[in-house]
Enzyme design. Sequence first.
Site, short mmCIF file in Angstrom:
data_model
loop_
_atom_site.label_atom_id
_atom_site.label_comp_id
_atom_site.label_asym_id
_atom_site.label_seq_id
_atom_site.Cartn_x
_atom_site.Cartn_y
_atom_site.Cartn_z
N LYS A 1 0.83 -1.20 0.00
CA LYS A 1 0.00 0.00 0.00
C LYS A 1 0.87 1.27 0.00
O LYS A 1 2.11 1.18 0.19
CB LYS A 1 -0.92 -0.06 1.23
CG LYS A 1 -1.93 -1.21 1.21
CD LYS A 1 -2.77 -1.20 2.49
CE LYS A 1 -3.78 -2.32 2.52
NZ LYS A 1 -4.61 -2.26 3.75
N TYR B 1 -12.53 -2.87 -2.95
CA TYR B 1 -13.01 -2.85 -1.56
C TYR B 1 -14.54 -2.85 -1.49
O TYR B 1 -15.11 -2.34 -0.52
CB TYR B 1 -12.43 -1.64 -0.83
CG TYR B 1 -10.98 -1.84 -0.39
CD1 TYR B 1 -10.60 -2.97 0.36
CD2 TYR B 1 -10.00 -0.91 -0.72
CE1 TYR B 1 -9.27 -3.15 0.76
CE2 TYR B 1 -8.67 -1.09 -0.31
CZ TYR B 1 -8.32 -2.20 0.44
OH TYR B 1 -7.03 -2.40 0.85
N PHE C 1 -15.22 3.36 7.93
CA PHE C 1 -13.85 3.66 7.48
C PHE C 1 -13.71 3.64 5.96
O PHE C 1 -12.62 3.86 5.44
CB PHE C 1 -12.87 2.66 8.11
CG PHE C 1 -13.12 1.20 7.75
CD1 PHE C 1 -12.60 0.65 6.58
CD2 PHE C 1 -13.89 0.39 8.58
CE1 PHE C 1 -12.81 -0.68 6.25
CE2 PHE C 1 -14.11 -0.95 8.25
CZ PHE C 1 -13.58 -1.49 7.07
N ARG D 1 -1.74 -14.67 3.64
CA ARG D 1 -2.49 -14.08 4.77
C ARG D 1 -1.76 -14.32 6.09
O ARG D 1 -1.72 -13.45 6.96
CB ARG D 1 -3.90 -14.65 4.84
CG ARG D 1 -4.82 -14.24 3.69
CD ARG D 1 -5.33 -12.84 3.76
NE ARG D 1 -6.24 -12.58 4.84
CZ ARG D 1 -6.94 -11.45 4.97
NH1 ARG D 1 -6.80 -10.46 4.08
NH2 ARG D 1 -7.74 -11.27 5.98
N THR E 1 -5.36 -7.94 10.63
CA THR E 1 -5.66 -6.63 10.02
C THR E 1 -5.16 -5.48 10.90
O THR E 1 -4.58 -4.52 10.39
CB THR E 1 -7.18 -6.50 9.79
OG1 THR E 1 -7.61 -7.61 8.99
CG2 THR E 1 -7.52 -5.20 9.10
N ARG F 1 2.81 -7.27 9.26
CA ARG F 1 2.18 -6.18 10.03
C ARG F 1 2.65 -6.18 11.49
O ARG F 1 2.84 -5.11 12.08
CB ARG F 1 0.66 -6.32 9.96
CG ARG F 1 0.08 -5.95 8.59
CD ARG F 1 -1.37 -6.40 8.48
NE ARG F 1 -2.03 -5.92 7.27
CZ ARG F 1 -3.19 -6.42 6.82
NH1 ARG F 1 -3.80 -7.39 7.49
NH2 ARG F 1 -3.74 -5.96 5.71
N ASN G 1 -1.52 -0.26 7.46
CA ASN G 1 -1.07 -1.62 7.74
C ASN G 1 -0.30 -2.27 6.58
O ASN G 1 -0.19 -3.48 6.49
CB ASN G 1 -2.23 -2.49 8.25
CG ASN G 1 -3.33 -2.65 7.22
OD1 ASN G 1 -3.19 -2.20 6.09
ND2 ASN G 1 -4.41 -3.31 7.61
N HIS H 1 -1.83 -5.54 1.41
CA HIS H 1 -3.08 -6.27 1.17
C HIS H 1 -2.76 -7.66 0.64
O HIS H 1 -1.88 -7.80 -0.19
CB HIS H 1 -3.94 -5.53 0.12
CG HIS H 1 -5.07 -6.37 -0.40
ND1 HIS H 1 -6.28 -6.47 0.25
CD2 HIS H 1 -5.16 -7.20 -1.47
CE1 HIS H 1 -7.06 -7.31 -0.40
NE2 HIS H 1 -6.41 -7.77 -1.46
N GLU I 1 -9.57 -10.34 -7.91
CA GLU I 1 -8.62 -9.23 -7.74
C GLU I 1 -7.49 -9.29 -8.77
O GLU I 1 -7.03 -8.26 -9.26
CB GLU I 1 -8.06 -9.26 -6.31
CG GLU I 1 -9.13 -8.91 -5.27
CD GLU I 1 -8.66 -9.07 -3.83
OE1 GLU I 1 -7.50 -9.46 -3.60
OE2 GLU I 1 -9.49 -8.82 -2.93
P1 IDP Z 1 -7.46 -7.05 5.49
O1 IDP Z 1 -6.65 -5.99 4.79
O2 IDP Z 1 -6.69 -7.69 6.60
O3 IDP Z 1 -8.07 -8.07 4.54
P2 IDP Z 1 -10.15 -5.93 5.73
O4 IDP Z 1 -11.09 -6.22 6.85
O5 IDP Z 1 -10.44 -6.51 4.39
O6 IDP Z 1 -8.68 -6.30 6.22
O7 IDP Z 1 -10.08 -4.34 5.62
C1 IDP Z 1 -9.45 -3.74 4.50
C2 IDP Z 1 -8.58 -2.60 4.99
O8 IDP Z 1 -9.42 -1.58 5.53
C3 IDP Z 1 -7.64 -2.99 6.13
O9 IDP Z 1 -6.42 -3.54 5.67
C4 IDP Z 1 -7.43 -1.66 6.84
O10 IDP Z 1 -6.43 -0.89 6.18
C5 IDP Z 1 -8.77 -0.97 6.64
N1 IDP Z 1 -9.65 -1.18 7.80
C6 IDP Z 1 -10.31 -2.30 8.15
N2 IDP Z 1 -11.04 -2.13 9.26
C7 IDP Z 1 -10.83 -0.85 9.63
C8 IDP Z 1 -11.31 -0.05 10.73
O11 IDP Z 1 -12.08 -0.48 11.59
N3 IDP Z 1 -10.85 1.24 10.77
C9 IDP Z 1 -10.00 1.75 9.85
N4 IDP Z 1 -9.52 1.03 8.80
C10 IDP Z 1 -9.93 -0.24 8.70
MG MG Z 2 -9.56 -7.88 3.15
#
Ligand code: IDP
Ligand code: MG
Length: 149
Positions: A9, A49, A57, A85, A91, A102, A112, A115, A126
């Site tokens: 990212k 997304y 968010f 993963r 996350t 991470r 973080n 992806h 994707e």
């Molecule tokens: P992932 O990246 O581990 O698959 P996802 O739940 O798919 O996590 O969320 C996508 C991205 O959205 C996360 O990597 C993070 O950057 C952001 N994100 C997820 N949940 C939150 C939140 O509660 N607050 C702020 N950003 C969030």
């Molecule tokens: Mg995800």
Amino acid sequence: MQRTLVLVKPDGVQRGLVGAIIARLEGRGLKLIGLKMMRITKDVASRHYVEHQGKPFYDGLIAFITSGPVVAMIWEGREAVSVVRSLVGATDPLKAAPGTIRGDLALDLGMNLIHGSDSPSRAQAEITLFFESNELHEYERTADRWIRE
Ligand code: IDP
Ligand code: MG
């Protein structure tokens, strides 16, 4: 062989962690079959997304992922989706185990670093969203016989 999409990212590019992240994936034995630096458009970001549309968010996430260049990659290997993963970690970096990308390199949910597709079906969608078929490279890797029995 299973394939998965990885994005370094904008925070990972800005922090100079592209090489460190690639080294972890290569070191595990995964095979790189596609790689490019790109700026994600709002349209691609919203399709990528889509599962998060409507969440609090969401707008910040789209603004962040389109804020600067990312490095998009396709990695191949046995169980590549779940292997990536597990290398990426939880996350929320505060909950990510030490030893994960991470857990070792990030602190904040919104920054973080990386992806990784969360299922084989999402990986397929994707990969199609980010790469043309002529950007995927199939090749023999001599090291593979020392990675897979
Ligand atoms: P992932 O990246 O581990 O698959 P996802 O739940 O798919 O996590 O969320 C996508 C991205 O959205 C996360 O990597 C993070 O950057 C952001 N994100 C997820 N949940 C939150 C939140 O509660 N607050 C702020 N950003 C969030
Ligand atoms: Mg995800």
